[in-house]
Design a protein around this motif. Structure first.
Motif, PDB file in Angstrom:
ATOM      1  N   HIS A 129      -9.497  16.077   8.039  1.00 12.70           N
ATOM      2  CA  HIS A 129      -9.214  15.961   6.616  1.00 12.70           C
ATOM      3  C   HIS A 129      -8.105  16.934   6.223  1.00 12.70           C
ATOM      4  N   ALA A 130      -7.219  16.476   5.378  1.00 11.24           N
ATOM      5  CA  ALA A 130      -6.200  17.372   4.818  1.00 11.24           C
ATOM      6  C   ALA A 130      -6.864  18.325   3.831  1.00 11.24           C
ATOM      7  N   THR A 131      -6.307  19.515   3.722  1.00 14.72           N
ATOM      8  CA  THR A 131      -6.797  20.508   2.779  1.00 14.72           C
ATOM      9  C   THR A 131      -5.678  20.890   1.818  1.00 14.72           C
ATOM     10  N   TRP A 132      -6.065  21.543   0.739  1.00 14.69           N
ATOM     11  CA  TRP A 132      -5.064  21.986  -0.225  1.00 14.69           C
ATOM     12  C   TRP A 132      -4.042  22.913   0.433  1.00 14.69           C
ATOM     13  N   ALA A 133      -4.479  23.683   1.414  1.00 13.27           N
ATOM     14  CA  ALA A 133      -3.569  24.605   2.087  1.00 13.27           C
ATOM     15  C   ALA A 133      -2.492  23.880   2.888  1.00 13.27           C
ATOM     16  N   ASP A 134      -2.725  22.604   3.203  1.00 12.89           N
ATOM     17  CA  ASP A 134      -1.754  21.824   3.974  1.00 12.89           C
ATOM     18  C   ASP A 134      -0.582  21.323   3.133  1.00 12.89           C
ATOM     19  N   ILE A 135      -0.713  21.360   1.820  1.00 13.07           N
ATOM     20  CA  ILE A 135       0.258  20.691   0.955  1.00 13.07           C
ATOM     21  C   ILE A 135       1.702  21.118   1.201  1.00 13.07           C
ATOM     22  N   PRO A 136       2.030  22.418   1.258  1.00 12.33           N
ATOM     23  CA  PRO A 136       3.445  22.773   1.474  1.00 12.33           C
ATOM     24  C   PRO A 136       4.007  22.191   2.770  1.00 12.33           C
ATOM     25  N   ALA A 137       3.261  22.306   3.882  1.00 13.16           N
ATOM     26  CA  ALA A 137       3.746  21.773   5.155  1.00 13.16           C
ATOM     27  C   ALA A 137       3.802  20.253   5.132  1.00 13.16           C
ATOM     28  N   LEU A 138       2.860  19.626   4.430  1.00 13.61           N
ATOM     29  CA  LEU A 138       2.882  18.173   4.309  1.00 13.61           C
ATOM     30  C   LEU A 138       4.146  17.689   3.618  1.00 13.61           C
ATOM     31  N   HIS A 139       4.490  18.329   2.521  1.00 14.27           N
ATOM     32  CA  HIS A 139       5.691  17.921   1.800  1.00 14.27           C
ATOM     33  C   HIS A 139       6.937  18.045   2.673  1.00 14.27           C
ATOM     34  N   VAL A 140       7.043  19.117   3.430  1.00 17.85           N
ATOM     35  CA  VAL A 140       8.204  19.311   4.303  1.00 17.85           C
ATOM     36  C   VAL A 140       8.274  18.205   5.346  1.00 17.85           C
ATOM     37  N   MET A 141       7.154  17.935   6.021  1.00 17.50           N
ATOM     38  CA  MET A 141       7.131  16.901   7.052  1.00 17.50           C
ATOM     39  C   MET A 141       7.439  15.535   6.468  1.00 17.50           C
ATOM     40  N   GLN A 142       6.833  15.208   5.324  1.00 16.84           N
ATOM     41  CA  GLN A 142       7.010  13.886   4.733  1.00 16.84           C
ATOM     42  C   GLN A 142       8.439  13.652   4.263  1.00 16.84           C
ATOM     43  N   ILE A 143       9.021  14.635   3.632  1.00 19.00           N
ATOM     44  CA  ILE A 143      10.402  14.494   3.164  1.00 19.00           C
ATOM     45  C   ILE A 143      11.353  14.307   4.337  1.00 19.00           C
ATOM     46  N   TYR A 144      11.182  15.124   5.381  1.00 17.62           N
ATOM     47  CA  TYR A 144      12.039  15.015   6.560  1.00 17.62           C
ATOM     48  C   TYR A 144      11.851  13.645   7.214  1.00 17.62           C
ATOM     49  N   SER A 145      10.601  13.163   7.255  1.00 15.64           N
ATOM     50  CA  SER A 145      10.318  11.855   7.837  1.00 15.64           C
ATOM     51  C   SER A 145      11.039  10.748   7.086  1.00 15.64           C
ATOM     52  N   LEU A 146      10.974  10.774   5.767  1.00 13.22           N
ATOM     53  CA  LEU A 146      11.627   9.728   4.985  1.00 13.22           C
ATOM     54  C   LEU A 146      13.147   9.795   5.132  1.00 13.22           C
ATOM     55  N   LEU A 147      13.684  10.992   5.160  1.00 15.58           N
ATOM     56  CA  LEU A 147      15.126  11.143   5.306  1.00 15.58           C
ATOM     57  C   LEU A 147      15.621  10.606   6.647  1.00 15.58           C
ATOM     58  N   VAL A 148      14.889  10.910   7.715  1.00 17.78           N
ATOM     59  CA  VAL A 148      15.335  10.527   9.058  1.00 17.78           C
ATOM     60  C   VAL A 148      14.936   9.090   9.394  1.00 17.78           C
ATOM     61  N   LEU A 149      13.651   8.787   9.296  1.00 17.29           N
ATOM     62  CA  LEU A 149      13.184   7.462   9.705  1.00 17.29           C
ATOM     63  C   LEU A 149      13.541   6.384   8.697  1.00 17.29           C
ATOM     64  N   GLY A 150      13.713   6.766   7.448  1.00 18.15           N
ATOM     65  CA  GLY A 150      14.117   5.792   6.441  1.00 18.15           C
ATOM     66  C   GLY A 150      15.614   5.635   6.307  1.00 18.15           C
ATOM     67  N   GLY A 151      16.371   6.452   7.040  1.00 21.24           N
ATOM     68  CA  GLY A 151      17.822   6.450   6.897  1.00 21.24           C
ATOM     69  C   GLY A 151      18.499   5.158   7.293  1.00 21.24           C
ATOM     70  N   ASP A 152      17.859   4.367   8.162  1.00 20.60           N
ATOM     71  CA  ASP A 152      18.445   3.086   8.569  1.00 20.60           C
ATOM     72  C   ASP A 152      18.181   1.976   7.557  1.00 20.60           C
ATOM     73  N   PHE A 153      17.363   2.254   6.559  1.00 24.25           N
ATOM     74  CA  PHE A 153      16.950   1.220   5.607  1.00 24.25           C
ATOM     75  C   PHE A 153      17.341   1.532   4.169  1.00 24.25           C
ATOM     76  N   TYR A 154      17.582   2.802   3.886  1.00 26.46           N
ATOM     77  CA  TYR A 154      17.901   3.228   2.526  1.00 26.46           C
ATOM     78  C   TYR A 154      19.131   4.127   2.535  1.00 26.46           C
ATOM     79  N   SER A 155      19.872   4.066   1.448  1.00 28.06           N
ATOM     80  CA  SER A 155      21.023   4.949   1.313  1.00 28.06           C
ATOM     81  C   SER A 155      20.538   6.355   0.972  1.00 28.06           C
TER      82      SER A 155
END
Length: 202
Positions: free
Chosen positions: A11-37
């Motif tokens: 289970h995710a915890t409140w303490a995970d939130i900062p690291a989650l945001h970093v991972m998720q943003i980087y994921s969208l930027l890199v893996l979504g880069g072929d589909f979105y500007s």
């Protein structure tokens, strides 16, 4: 990669939130880069974001972590549709829930982590009486959802300010019946207001 041979889904915890945001943003930027500007991604991140923290209240959101505790991926289900920038969300009823904020770090993409998180989340949802999961999948995540048995319902757009649009695919999957718990969280009335799209997945 050797460190991928062992990872834990918890289970995710409140303490995970900062690291989650970093991972998720980087994921969208890199893996979504072929589909979105870059402009579309920046607009979505600025106005909507990758995760509504209200899902932590339900305790159906999960992270995959390696032996060092680094977050490799995330995802989960909710009966609360987040606002996605258009005001408070609504509490879903009738055995329907959304599955969303499914992200994996680009360095460990396509190694089964997202599928493993989804399997845990789907089993948990079925045990809580959920019969149908819905998602607004990013274009980059559609192949994952299709492999896991989700059906495309329709293409859709999340409308951003200035008329910009972030494309996604509405998808759904029926879950097998379980005779488990039925203790999903109901949110208070002051949080309720209609919103079309569930949590974004990447």
């Amino acid at each position: 990669m050797p460190y991928l041979k062992r990872y834990t889904i918890r289970h995710a915890t409140w303490a995970d939130i900062p690291a989650l945001h970093v991972m998720q943003i980087y994921s969208l930027l890199v893996l979504g880069g072929d589909f979105y500007s870059p402009e579309e991604i920046a607009g979505y991140l600025s106005e909507i974001g990758t995760m509504d923290e209200a899902v932590f209240l339900e305790r159906h959101y999960y992270v995959a972590v390696n032996q060092r505790g680094a977050i490799l991926g995330s995802g989960g289900w909710s009966q609360f549709i987040p606002d996605n920038g258009a005001g408070p969300g609504e509490d879903l009823k009738g055995g329907v829930a959304t599955i969303g904020s499914v992200f994996v770090g680009p360095a460990v993409a396509r190694r089964g982590i997202a599928s493993a998180i989804m399997a845990v989340a789907e089993e948990d949802a079925a045990e809580h009486g959920i019969r149908r999961l819905e998602a607004a999948a990013t274009l980059s995540s559609v192949p994952l959802f299709e492999r896991l048995g989700y059906t495309a319902i329709r293409s859709g757009d999340i409308v951003l300010s200035g008329g910009a649009r972030f494309r996604c695919m509405e998808m759904a999957k029926a879950l097998p019946s379980r005779h488990g718990r039925s203790d999903c969280v109901s949110f208070p009335p002051h949080l309720a207001a209609p919103e079309k799209f569930p949590s974004l997945t990447s």
